[in-house]
Scaffold this active site. Sequence first.
Site, mmCIF file in Angstrom:
data_model
loop_
_atom_site.group_PDB
_atom_site.id
_atom_site.type_symbol
_atom_site.label_atom_id
_atom_site.label_comp_id
_atom_site.label_asym_id
_atom_site.label_seq_id
_atom_site.Cartn_x
_atom_site.Cartn_y
_atom_site.Cartn_z
ATOM 1 N N ASP A 133 -8.310 -3.726 -7.091
ATOM 2 C CA ASP A 133 -8.212 -2.946 -5.788
ATOM 3 C C ASP A 133 -8.725 -1.649 -5.993
ATOM 4 O O ASP A 133 -8.670 -0.857 -6.800
ATOM 5 C CB ASP A 133 -6.639 -2.982 -5.874
ATOM 6 N N HIS A 182 -6.931 -5.671 -1.307
ATOM 7 C CA HIS A 182 -5.644 -4.767 -1.189
ATOM 8 C C HIS A 182 -4.696 -5.385 -0.389
ATOM 9 O O HIS A 182 -4.923 -5.664 0.752
ATOM 10 C CB HIS A 182 -6.219 -3.411 -0.736
ATOM 11 N N SER A 216 0.820 -1.324 -0.065
ATOM 12 C CA SER A 216 0.198 0.208 0.150
ATOM 13 C C SER A 216 0.920 1.193 -0.008
ATOM 14 O O SER A 216 1.918 1.505 -0.911
ATOM 15 C CB SER A 216 -0.979 -0.054 1.310
#
Length: 532
Positions: free
Chosen positions: A437, A466, A217
């Site tokens: 995502d 994710h 991320s």
Amino acid sequence: MRQRAAVLCGAAVIAAGAVTAVPAEAGAPRPPHLGPAALAAPATGPHWKTCASDDYPTLQCASLKVPLDHARPRGEQITLALSRVPHTAETYQGPLLVNPGGPGGSGLTLAGFVASSLPAKVAAQYDVIGFDPRGVGRSSPALDCLPGHFDPVRPDSLPDTPGVERANLARAKSFADACGEKYADVLPHIGTVAAARDMDAIRAALGAEKLNYFGYSYGTYLGAVYARLYPDRVRRLVLDSVVGPDDVWYDANLRQDLAFNDRHRAFLAWIAEHDAAYGLGTDPERVEAAWYAMRAALAERPAGGKVGASELEDTYLPGGYYNGYWPYLAEAFAAYADDGDTGPLVEAYENFGAPDASGDNGYSVYTAVECRDASWPRDWDEWRDDSWDLYGKAPFMVWNNAWYNAPCAFWPTPSRQPVDVANGELPPVLLFQATGDAATPYEGGVTAHRSLRGSSLVVEEGGGNHGITLSGNACLDEYLAAYLTDGTVPRGEGGEADAVCPALPDPKPLESKAASTSSRGSTLHGLLGFRG
């Protein structure tokens, strides 16, 4: 890149021994606008002590002193909390730093998870290093600008009257003002560039010439910034669920609004597919109408005095990150919509949406980093116009997301220019991206692939989660293991992806109330947090 809560290394006791980072050399490769780099060279390594838990019995912890301002390496020092699972194999490939994203996520426990989830022969060749970035968790100082900022019940996120808009604006401004009053000397030094310089201090403290890095991320952007600053110090670089390098940060959040709405609709369509379990109808549009009717009712009468409209959005946002939560969220929705039972909804809020002390810290660091990293509109009219325009297309999270980021409209420190992470000086880099995502939409991974010359992109086709490696997809994990073993990357023959893996199937409804989410996927997503 939105983090609700950081998951800390609960059993860890950070060792008192510390290493002070001091400059050793000048002239590190870096973009000229980023200023001088203070490079760390320790007298001794970190003083590691056990902080083992039942899940991670070999985990160790230590601390490291670094400059608050890397341009003044002998000035005020702050402390970074570190964790480690040491290598055990004769073949040693160096430290593997891991980061869960956020910004604002704690990486201490992630080291244990990564070391235990990789194939044993691969993990044994690395010292897997977790760390709490500056301002986070067990690092010191740990930011907490305004405790209780997300306590329920908040104003409705939808500003359909001037009074509701004023109330939300006042909350955003009060948070920014509190941060400025409490951390005036610290905020100018909280940001991705400073965190990347801290990573190089960790590298030097560990006595390594080069780093291996694995980020999820926001951690992908942190890794890309480190690589831009220190390309000759990167050995291997794994980026999972990749931040679009051209979207930092206002535009990234606008893109998220559209993607999260799509993912929420996928969840509602899944409920419709399982009408036998939930009784909400077989038409996804009918299910969606029922969800928004629930939202409207909670805006008038919060469930259990806790779950109003804004808290409902907080509760269902995690379903956009990880579909393993869908059965639990669907049960709560059905109980309320079918029977008027608020108990499961309150329980779901407490499990997925409710703030805690680590959430206050994570949000404080999130805002400090994102508001500092890049320019945000200072004219609220621009936020209002953009949000209402998107709301007509994607109502699920637009306004909740806008208020989450709104302190940046009032932030007390000036913003810097985003780092251009384009890079042609790196060894092969491995990227992972799911096509659906929501937090870091697919297009961002493709853009990063083009920006990092010589990188390889592995796509999870049809996936919507994710954070996709070490989450149960063996196809993805094989590419990760091969790369960490000997640097092997897939090379495609054209197109966006170098390799494609099919997504795992969506979950099934719960067979009983006692059903468990225990799996690598749920463990990972607990560590990554929500909005991260």
